[in-house]
Design an enzyme around this catalytic site. Structure first.
Site, mmCIF file in Angstrom:
data_model
loop_
_atom_site.group_PDB
_atom_site.id
_atom_site.type_symbol
_atom_site.label_atom_id
_atom_site.label_comp_id
_atom_site.label_asym_id
_atom_site.label_seq_id
_atom_site.Cartn_x
_atom_site.Cartn_y
_atom_site.Cartn_z
ATOM 1 N N HIS A 153 0.832 -1.216 0.000
ATOM 2 C CA HIS A 153 0.000 0.000 0.000
ATOM 3 C C HIS A 153 0.863 1.260 0.000
ATOM 4 O O HIS A 153 0.431 2.310 0.476
ATOM 5 C CB HIS A 153 -0.959 0.035 1.201
ATOM 6 C CG HIS A 153 -1.683 -1.257 1.426
ATOM 7 N ND1 HIS A 153 -2.857 -1.574 0.790
ATOM 8 C CD2 HIS A 153 -1.348 -2.346 2.181
ATOM 9 C CE1 HIS A 153 -3.248 -2.783 1.166
ATOM 10 N NE2 HIS A 153 -2.338 -3.284 1.999
ATOM 11 N N SER A 274 13.890 21.362 -16.355
ATOM 12 C CA SER A 274 12.722 22.231 -16.467
ATOM 13 C C SER A 274 13.142 23.498 -17.201
ATOM 14 O O SER A 274 14.260 23.982 -17.016
ATOM 15 C CB SER A 274 12.198 22.566 -15.075
ATOM 16 O OG SER A 274 11.475 23.778 -15.111
ATOM 17 N N LYS A 280 15.628 21.746 -11.350
ATOM 18 C CA LYS A 280 14.955 20.459 -11.575
ATOM 19 C C LYS A 280 15.775 19.445 -12.369
ATOM 20 O O LYS A 280 16.471 19.777 -13.311
ATOM 21 C CB LYS A 280 13.622 20.677 -12.320
ATOM 22 C CG LYS A 280 12.561 21.423 -11.581
ATOM 23 C CD LYS A 280 12.043 20.715 -10.343
ATOM 24 C CE LYS A 280 11.297 19.433 -10.644
ATOM 25 N NZ LYS A 280 10.003 19.679 -11.300
ATOM 26 N N GLU A 287 8.720 8.536 -17.091
ATOM 27 C CA GLU A 287 7.326 8.977 -17.251
ATOM 28 C C GLU A 287 6.793 8.641 -18.636
ATOM 29 O O GLU A 287 5.640 8.234 -18.803
ATOM 30 C CB GLU A 287 7.221 10.483 -17.006
ATOM 31 C CG GLU A 287 7.425 10.859 -15.549
ATOM 32 C CD GLU A 287 7.571 12.356 -15.354
ATOM 33 O OE1 GLU A 287 7.106 12.864 -14.337
ATOM 34 O OE2 GLU A 287 8.165 13.030 -16.212
#
Ligand code: ARG
Length: 487
Positions: A153, A274, A280, A287
């Protein structure tokens, strides 16, 4: 003039021309189509259906078309690659070119081309999958003793090792390999000779083209041969399964690379930045693999939906399935390749992982197990006692026997210290390294067991690599022989 349209009085509408052509797929099928032409003509000649001279000229013309390449054909002038090659062949060698389509239809021709092109994609995909499995095995070897929090979980659950975690992926991708190998067995079969669907009255030799094209067998029933795409759906299912596994891996990589986890840092070559936030470092590659998984599912759904309810035998709808196959195979292949390198080059931040180990009362299960072993009380009572302890106290390192005795008095009316539990035992239970080593049952994270699994997985991978190499050389041999065949 369009060599196929004598039945009709006018040219195809320009807009329709674009509509019926599947440019990308037909480019993909170019090499396969030349090989299919060669094998078919050679067989026709051997069976005495066309003359040696004609076959010789066809071979010559095909060589020329092959050398000039797909770039020299303006595909948009034709309905598909098959019509394009035949027309160009007739242009190049004249009448003999018109004999190539004897005892053949575009229906069995395209079915054969797709299987050949897909076969080649699968063979290189097998190599990529096995590289990925190898990367996981190597990484696991480096991290047999790297204890990490294991999650259920997404909550801290029990300690395990990074090797144990990564070996799970080795096994997942091992099964993907097997699934695709099974799909390969259904793919590498020859439909050629089925003609439109009813076979032919020419005395062709289907076994001969099967051999010439490096197929493992043939699709016997000529209706089945032209109209079935189940092998292709099987591949798409396996791609989807594999992408699901990759997406789970990527999700973990994305989480592990966050400041909150900080378990890993991706190599710069597999990271993005970024455009506005200078600090970043983003896991865009992971992704995108996660995102492309959805695209592959779409390809599967599209193939299933197109094939659903199609009456036998050939229908042009089937052409619409091939782009989904091509799209999915390319995405899956590149995703595997890139994931391999991303994992291979990632930096595991052992110290940061270590800092997180004491969080979330991760040794609770081991404390309960220790209580059961030392006191003989039922597991459910031990679970209740440790549950109460976890509610009161968050610091797992400071579990005291006195505190446990207080709780056990409330729950079972007895002190565990009087039943055999000692401070020493408790100390052992909260030591994550000891807890991991204690889990030495079959498939557990203890180093002994992980090492055994590693050896076995390595052996299996070596075996699978040999199987792939054998398949590759079988196909390569046949293709080289066909390339060099003379009339
Ligand atoms: N490009 C077509 C396909 O992929 C070739 C078959 C055309 N056959 C026909 N009967 N119209 O299916």
């Amino acid at each position: 003039m369009d060599i196929l349209r004598s039945r009709l009085s006018s040219k195809m509408d320009e807009d329709v021309k674009k509509f019926v052509l599947s440019l990308e797929v037909d480019t993909w099928l170019f090499d396969a189509d030349i090989q299919v032409d060669r094998a078919h003509v050679l067989m026709l000649c051997e069976c005495g259906i066309i003359s040696k001279e004609d076959a010789f000229n066809v071979f010559d013309g095909l060589k020329k078309i092959e050398n000039e390449g797909i770039a020299s054909i303006n595909l948009s002038d034709y309905e598909d690659i098959h019509a394009a090659i035949e027309t160009n062949l007739i242009k190049a060698i004249g009448e003999a070119g018109g004999r190539i389509h004897t005892a053949r239809s575009r229906n069995d021709e395209v079915a054969t081309c797709i299987r050949i092109a897909l076969r080649d994609e699968l063979l290189s995909m097998f190599c990529h999958i096995n590289e990925l499995r190898g990367v996981f095995i190597e990484k696991s070897k480096e991290h047999i003793d790297t204890v990490i929090p294991g999650f259920t979980h997404l909550q801290h659950a029990q300690p395990t090792t990074l090797a144990h975690h990564l070996l799970c992926y080795t096994d997942l991708f091992g099964r993907d390999f097997t699934r695709l190998m099974n799909a390969y067995a259904h793919t590498n079969l020859n439909p050629l000779g089925a003609a439109a669907f009813a076979s032919t009255s020419f005395p062709i030799d289907r076994k001969r083209t099967t051999e010439l094209l490096g197929f493992d067998g043939l699709i016997e029933n000529s209706m089945d041969a032209v109209s079935s795409r189940d092998y292709l759906i099987e591949c798409l299912c396996s791609f989807s399964n594999l992408m699901t596994n990759l997406s789970r891996l990527c999700e973990e990589i994305i989480l592990w690379a966050t400041s909150e986890f900080g378990f890993i840092e991706l190599d710069d070559a597999y990271s993005s930045v970024s455009s506005i936030m200078p600090q970043k470092k983003n896991p865009d590659v992971a992704e995108l693999i996660r995102g492309k998984t959805g695209t592959v599912y779409g390809c599967l759904t599209s193939a299933l939906s197109i094939c659903k309810s199609l009456p036998l035998s050939y229908n042009r709808d089937l052409q619409e399935v091939t782009p989904s196959l091509l799209r999915a195979v390319k995405i899956t292949s590149s995703s595997i390749r890139i994931a391999s390198k991303m994992i291979e080059t990632m930096n595991v931040k052992k110290e940061a992982i270590c800092d997180k180990l004491d969080m979330g009362f991760i040794c609770a299960t081991e404390i309960a197990d220790t209580i059961v072993r030392s006191t003989g009380i039922p597991f459910r009572n031990a679970h209740q006692i440790v549950g109460s302890l976890a509610k009161r106290q968050k610091d797992v390192k400071n579990v005291r026997l006195g505190e446990i005795d207080n709780i056990s008095m409330e729950i079972i009316g007895k002190k565990l210290s009087e039943l055999g539990l000692t401070e020493e035992m408790l100390k052992g239970a909260v030591d994550v390294y000891l807890a991991v080593e204690a889990k030495d049952t079959l498939g557990g994270p203890a180093s002994k067991e992980v090492k055994r699994m590693l050896t076995q997985r390595n052996k299996k991978l070596k075996h699978d690599n040999l199987v792939v190499q054998k398949r590759i050389s079988l196909v390569k041999e046949a293709m080289l022989k066909l390339d060099g065949a003379t009339i």
